[in-house]
Enzyme design. Structure first.
Site, PDB file in Angstrom:
ATOM      1  N   ILE C  77       0.861  -1.182   0.000  1.00 39.17           N
ATOM      2  CA  ILE C  77       0.000   0.000   0.000  1.00 39.17           C
ATOM      3  C   ILE C  77       0.897   1.232   0.000  1.00 39.17           C
ATOM      4  CG2 ILE C  77      -1.570   1.340   1.457  1.00 39.17           C
ATOM      5  CD1 ILE C  77      -2.777  -1.327   2.360  1.00 39.17           C
ATOM      6  N   CYS C  78       0.657   2.131  -0.939  1.00 36.43           N
ATOM      7  CA  CYS C  78       1.479   3.340  -1.044  1.00 36.43           C
ATOM      8  C   CYS C  78       1.281   4.228   0.181  1.00 36.43           C
ATOM      9  CB  CYS C  78       1.110   4.131  -2.290  1.00 36.43           C
ATOM     10  SG  CYS C  78       1.879   5.750  -2.324  1.00 36.43           S
ATOM     11  N   ILE C  79       2.399   4.595   0.808  1.00 34.82           N
ATOM     12  CA  ILE C  79       2.292   5.342   2.064  1.00 34.82           C
ATOM     13  C   ILE C  79       1.715   6.742   1.854  1.00 34.82           C
ATOM     14  CG2 ILE C  79       4.699   6.167   2.001  1.00 34.82           C
ATOM     15  CD1 ILE C  79       4.625   5.758   5.124  1.00 34.82           C
TER      16      ILE C  79
END
Lengths: 136, 102, 130
Positions: C77-79
């Site tokens: 998941i992209c931060i």
């Protein structure tokens, strides 16, 4: 950071502000620049609206990320392909877009335009020449 | 050196399918899936445009998404190949790159 | 062949995460490798463990968690996208002084560099979005 050099194309087909795609696409381009890949960015269909000058988001209460396009040269992202037909369809010319330049270190740091206006057929050639295409 | 293009929008909603077909090269493949499958049906206002623009590419439609929308295979336009997810995977592998027209 | 997958829309509102899931399952069954699934834009919302879909509907997050466990998938998941949308793991919740975290098992939070790295290392990159 990597021994493999691939041709990356970021495809932008959506207008800014109405949705977040343009803004988060730009974030990917900036991060991707650190990986020393062969990067191009394409603007076609409503994506050409991302590059227009004079964007003022103050009254709309949005973050104006359009100045970031002018900084792309500092990240060595210097190939911004803009489709002529997409401009024409929307009543735009190159003069309606921001003047985006980069310093060519191989040419005594001469300032050169990053925007390359291409025909639809040429845009298809650009797309067909890539290893990785990320669309937004 | 061919490209797989995917389109997941109805051509009656926006220009994505038409734009995609305007950027394909001979020998490319175009897969219509999700709401994109509405572009694969015959007898619509856009059937001729899709057939014309897509004349030099291979056109595919994803069966599970057609079935979900109640579109019988008999309503597919001529020249469109029906595939399942296995076929989708094969198309990605067979072509050199995938361009997803979002 | 080594595939990298991008999911860029959230669950239920868009079909993207369902299509990606079906594609990944089919690719694995054919013996391909899924090097990573990268969740971006609203796609990060797939990874919340706090969603409670109706019983008679598909359980999108649980499907991914189960598939990840079975095939050792790397679900990232992209931060940056996650922070905007309120997706936090335990470390990030602590670091940001938040009182809860919500990342589901099998997902991890990391940077956008993981997306670029995936593109470099995979034979094919496919995006499921809108």
């Amino acid at each position: 950071m990597s021994e493999i050099i691939k041709k990356f194309l970021y495809v932008n087909r959506k207008a800014p502000y109405g949705t977040i795609y343009a803004q988060e696409s730009l974030e990917v381009v900036l991060i991707g620049a650190a990986f020393d890949q062969d990067v191009s960015v394409a603007f076609l269909d409503d994506g050409v609206f991302q590059l227009t000058k004079g964007q003022d988001t103050t009254a709309a209460g949005l973050k104006n990320f359009s100045p970031t396009f002018r900084a792309l040269g500092d990240y060595e992202v210097t190939k911004l392909y803009v489709e002529q037909e997409s401009l024409d369809e929307r009543g735009l010319t190159l003069d309606d877009l921001q003047d985006i330049q980069y310093e060519d270190e191989d040419d005594d740091y001469a300032e050169k335009p990053s925007i390359i206006v291409v025909s639809r057929a040429e845009m298809a050639d650009v797309m067909a020449d890539q290893d990785v295409i990320l669309s937004f | 050196m061919a490209t797989l293009h995917t389109v997941n929008k109805s051509p009656f909603q926006n220009q994505t399918l038409i734009s995609c077909l305007g950027h394909t090269k001979a020998g490319d493949a175009v897969l219509m899936f999700e709401d994109g499958v509405y572009g694969a049906t015959k007898g619509t206002a856009l059937s001729d445009a899709v057939a014309g623009l897509g004349a030099d590419v291979k056109l595919y439609a994803l069966g599970p998404d057609l079935a979900a929308r109640g579109i019988d295979a008999g309503r597919l336009a001529d020249g469109i190949t029906l595939i399942d997810y296995d076929g989708f995977v094969d198309l990605v592998a067979e072509n050199d790159r995938t361009q997803n027209w979002l | 062949m080594k595939f990298g997958i991008v999911v860029s829309e959230g669950p239920y509102t868009h079909q993207a995460s369902d299509s990606a899931y079906n594609f990944v399952k089919a690719a694995l069954a054919k013996g391909h490798e899924i090097a990573r699934v990268f969740f971006y834009h609203d796609g990060v919302n797939v990874g919340t463990r706090l969603s409670i879909p109706p019983q008679d509907d598909r359980q999108i997050q649980k499907q991914w968690t189960a598939l990840a466990a079975e095939h050792k998938l790397d679900l990232v998941i992209c931060i940056a996208a996650a922070q905007r949308r309120g997706l936090l793991d335990e470390n990030e919740a602590t670091r940001q002084g938040k009182d809860a975290n919500n990342i589901a098992e099998g997902f991890r939070i990391s940077g956008l560099g993981q997306l670029i790295e995936m593109g470099i290392q995979c034979d094919r990159t496919i995006t499921f979005g809108d």
